[in-house]
Motif scaffolding. Sequence first.
Motif, PDB file in Angstrom:
ATOM      1  N   TYR A  83       0.840  -1.196   0.000  1.00  0.00           N
ATOM      2  CA  TYR A  83       0.000   0.000   0.000  1.00  0.00           C
ATOM      3  C   TYR A  83       0.873   1.243   0.000  1.00  0.00           C
ATOM      4  CZ  TYR A  83      -3.471  -3.386   1.624  1.00  0.00           C
ATOM      5  OH  TYR A  83      -4.287  -4.475   1.742  1.00  0.00           O
ATOM      6  N   TYR A  84       0.436   2.235  -0.759  1.00  0.00           N
ATOM      7  CA  TYR A  84       1.104   3.529  -0.773  1.00  0.00           C
ATOM      8  C   TYR A  84       0.021   4.558  -0.490  1.00  0.00           C
ATOM      9  CZ  TYR A  84       4.609   6.984  -1.974  1.00  0.00           C
ATOM     10  OH  TYR A  84       5.526   8.000  -1.905  1.00  0.00           O
ATOM     11  N   CYS A  85       0.171   5.272   0.599  1.00  0.00           N
ATOM     12  CA  CYS A  85      -0.854   6.211   1.042  1.00  0.00           C
ATOM     13  C   CYS A  85      -0.364   7.629   0.842  1.00  0.00           C
ATOM     14  CB  CYS A  85      -1.158   5.999   2.516  1.00  0.00           C
ATOM     15  SG  CYS A  85      -1.290   4.268   2.950  1.00  0.00           S
ATOM     16  N   TYR A 103      -0.160  16.495  -0.450  1.00  0.00           N
ATOM     17  CA  TYR A 103       0.545  17.244   0.594  1.00  0.00           C
ATOM     18  C   TYR A 103       1.804  16.535   1.077  1.00  0.00           C
ATOM     19  CZ  TYR A 103      -2.848  20.906   0.592  1.00  0.00           C
ATOM     20  OH  TYR A 103      -3.625  21.976   0.210  1.00  0.00           O
ATOM     21  N   ASP A 104       2.499  15.905   0.153  1.00  0.00           N
ATOM     22  CA  ASP A 104       3.867  15.431   0.349  1.00  0.00           C
ATOM     23  C   ASP A 104       4.020  14.203   1.241  1.00  0.00           C
ATOM     24  OD1 ASP A 104       4.647  17.853  -1.077  1.00  0.00           O
ATOM     25  OD2 ASP A 104       4.350  18.882   0.825  1.00  0.00           O
ATOM     26  N   LEU A 105       3.437  14.194   2.419  1.00  0.00           N
ATOM     27  CA  LEU A 105       3.614  13.063   3.326  1.00  0.00           C
ATOM     28  C   LEU A 105       3.006  11.804   2.713  1.00  0.00           C
ATOM     29  CD1 LEU A 105       2.739  14.584   6.812  1.00  0.00           C
ATOM     30  CD2 LEU A 105       5.004  13.935   5.965  1.00  0.00           C
ATOM     31  N   ASP A 106       3.733  10.712   2.820  1.00  0.00           N
ATOM     32  CA  ASP A 106       3.257   9.428   2.310  1.00  0.00           C
ATOM     33  C   ASP A 106       3.530   8.359   3.354  1.00  0.00           C
ATOM     34  OD1 ASP A 106       2.676  10.407  -0.410  1.00  0.00           O
ATOM     35  OD2 ASP A 106       4.851  10.561  -0.597  1.00  0.00           O
ATOM     36  N   LEU A 107       2.747   7.311   3.294  1.00  0.00           N
ATOM     37  CA  LEU A 107       2.954   6.167   4.171  1.00  0.00           C
ATOM     38  C   LEU A 107       3.059   4.941   3.281  1.00  0.00           C
ATOM     39  CD1 LEU A 107       2.890   5.606   7.338  1.00  0.00           C
ATOM     40  CD2 LEU A 107       0.648   4.611   6.885  1.00  0.00           C
ATOM     41  N   LYS A 108       4.166   4.217   3.405  1.00  0.00           N
ATOM     42  CA  LYS A 108       4.383   2.989   2.641  1.00  0.00           C
ATOM     43  C   LYS A 108       4.117   1.825   3.586  1.00  0.00           C
ATOM     44  CE  LYS A 108       8.582   1.647   1.262  1.00  0.00           C
ATOM     45  NZ  LYS A 108       9.862   1.636   0.542  1.00  0.00           N
ATOM     46  N   VAL A 109       3.297   0.865   3.135  1.00  0.00           N
ATOM     47  CA  VAL A 109       2.890  -0.267   3.977  1.00  0.00           C
ATOM     48  C   VAL A 109       3.192  -1.570   3.238  1.00  0.00           C
ATOM     49  CG1 VAL A 109       0.965  -1.323   5.239  1.00  0.00           C
ATOM     50  CG2 VAL A 109       1.007   1.173   4.904  1.00  0.00           C
ATOM     51  N   ASN A 110       3.869  -2.500   3.936  1.00  0.00           N
ATOM     52  CA  ASN A 110       4.191  -3.787   3.308  1.00  0.00           C
ATOM     53  C   ASN A 110       3.068  -4.811   3.590  1.00  0.00           C
ATOM     54  OD1 ASN A 110       4.670  -5.145   5.831  1.00  0.00           O
ATOM     55  ND2 ASN A 110       6.771  -4.402   5.852  1.00  0.00           N
ATOM     56  N   PRO A 111       3.137  -5.995   2.962  1.00  0.00           N
ATOM     57  CA  PRO A 111       2.070  -6.991   3.133  1.00  0.00           C
ATOM     58  C   PRO A 111       1.875  -7.474   4.576  1.00  0.00           C
ATOM     59  CG  PRO A 111       3.377  -7.523   1.199  1.00  0.00           C
ATOM     60  CD  PRO A 111       4.098  -6.423   1.930  1.00  0.00           C
ATOM     61  N   TRP A 115       5.016  -0.338   8.394  1.00  0.00           N
ATOM     62  CA  TRP A 115       4.888   0.910   7.638  1.00  0.00           C
ATOM     63  C   TRP A 115       6.036   1.882   7.909  1.00  0.00           C
ATOM     64  CZ3 TRP A 115       4.558   4.953  11.011  1.00  0.00           C
ATOM     65  CH2 TRP A 115       4.011   4.699  12.284  1.00  0.00           C
ATOM     66  N   THR A 116       6.206   2.793   6.945  1.00  0.00           N
ATOM     67  CA  THR A 116       7.235   3.824   7.012  1.00  0.00           C
ATOM     68  C   THR A 116       6.639   5.136   6.502  1.00  0.00           C
ATOM     69  OG1 THR A 116       8.891   2.156   6.428  1.00  0.00           O
ATOM     70  CG2 THR A 116       9.559   4.461   6.221  1.00  0.00           C
ATOM     71  N   ILE A 117       6.882   6.224   7.211  1.00  0.00           N
ATOM     72  CA  ILE A 117       6.461   7.549   6.750  1.00  0.00           C
ATOM     73  C   ILE A 117       7.548   8.073   5.813  1.00  0.00           C
ATOM     74  CG2 ILE A 117       5.954   9.939   7.411  1.00  0.00           C
ATOM     75  CD1 ILE A 117       4.992   8.826  10.138  1.00  0.00           C
ATOM     76  N   LEU A 118       7.131   8.593   4.668  1.00  0.00           N
ATOM     77  CA  LEU A 118       8.062   9.123   3.671  1.00  0.00           C
ATOM     78  C   LEU A 118       7.862  10.635   3.476  1.00  0.00           C
ATOM     79  CD1 LEU A 118       7.495   6.382   0.943  1.00  0.00           C
ATOM     80  CD2 LEU A 118       9.311   6.449   2.664  1.00  0.00           C
ATOM     81  N   ASP A 119       8.907  11.282   3.031  1.00  0.00           N
ATOM     82  CA  ASP A 119       8.879  12.671   2.566  1.00  0.00           C
ATOM     83  C   ASP A 119       8.529  13.712   3.625  1.00  0.00           C
ATOM     84  OD1 ASP A 119       9.570  11.667   0.054  1.00  0.00           O
ATOM     85  OD2 ASP A 119       7.480  11.463  -0.548  1.00  0.00           O
ATOM     86  N   LEU A 144      -2.793  11.706   8.329  1.00  0.00           N
ATOM     87  CA  LEU A 144      -1.716  10.728   8.537  1.00  0.00           C
ATOM     88  C   LEU A 144      -2.042   9.829   9.730  1.00  0.00           C
ATOM     89  CD1 LEU A 144       1.081   9.593   7.811  1.00  0.00           C
ATOM     90  CD2 LEU A 144       2.075  11.391   9.247  1.00  0.00           C
ATOM     91  N   ASP A 145      -2.493  10.422  10.823  1.00  0.00           N
ATOM     92  CA  ASP A 145      -2.861   9.638  12.010  1.00  0.00           C
ATOM     93  C   ASP A 145      -3.984   8.646  11.690  1.00  0.00           C
ATOM     94  OD1 ASP A 145      -0.971  11.002  13.513  1.00  0.00           O
ATOM     95  OD2 ASP A 145      -2.437  12.358  14.447  1.00  0.00           O
ATOM     96  N   GLN A 146      -4.974   9.079  10.913  1.00  0.00           N
ATOM     97  CA  GLN A 146      -6.097   8.202  10.563  1.00  0.00           C
ATOM     98  C   GLN A 146      -5.626   7.014   9.728  1.00  0.00           C
ATOM     99  OE1 GLN A 146      -8.691  11.115   8.728  1.00  0.00           O
ATOM    100  NE2 GLN A 146     -10.028  11.158  10.522  1.00  0.00           N
TER     101      GLN A 146
END
Length: 176
Positions: A83-85, A103-111, A115-119, A144-146
């Motif tokens: 998932y890429y949020c 708005y720049d912030l992204d969250l990358k989620v693996n299977p 997760w990792t916050i990006l940017d 982001l919190d949601q």
Amino acid sequence: MLPKVKESIYIQSFKHDGSLHRTWAKGYVMEANEKRIVCVTNKTWVSESDGRRWVTREPAIYFFYPDKWFNVISMIRKTGIYYYCNIASPSIYDGESLKNIDYDLDLKVNPQYGWTILDEDEYVEHGIEMGYSEELKKAIEKGLDQVIELVADRKSPFDHDEVSAIYERYLEETQR
């Protein structure tokens, strides 16, 4: 206004200053109601603001919301669903395309739901450059919190079974 189910629509992402950030040539609409618009892309042309163009490598299911400060891309790969949020403004469909402000912030989620916050640096930089208000920053950070909470709870759109079911339905509809 909502797009029609089973039609292909154009998807556009902008930046806060109104500049075009990224476009997807087409998203096949699987669901469209007042709660969300769900689209599938598969080998779709993507255009970047810097002029680069590329084709998506794997099928993906996009979840856009008219009342949430994020959208989610579920990428279906051989190794699982990733998932890429994008933390972004609520999405709107104007009859021509589905639009939001990134708005720049992204969250990358693996299977496995790690997760990792990006940017974060880009978010701070653009906030200063483009003058994000305190109210806007609160909405972005709440988005982001949601998303993090939905990932932790494995709730839609972070439900592997839901994503798989939508993708199977897409294959049935488009391969008739």
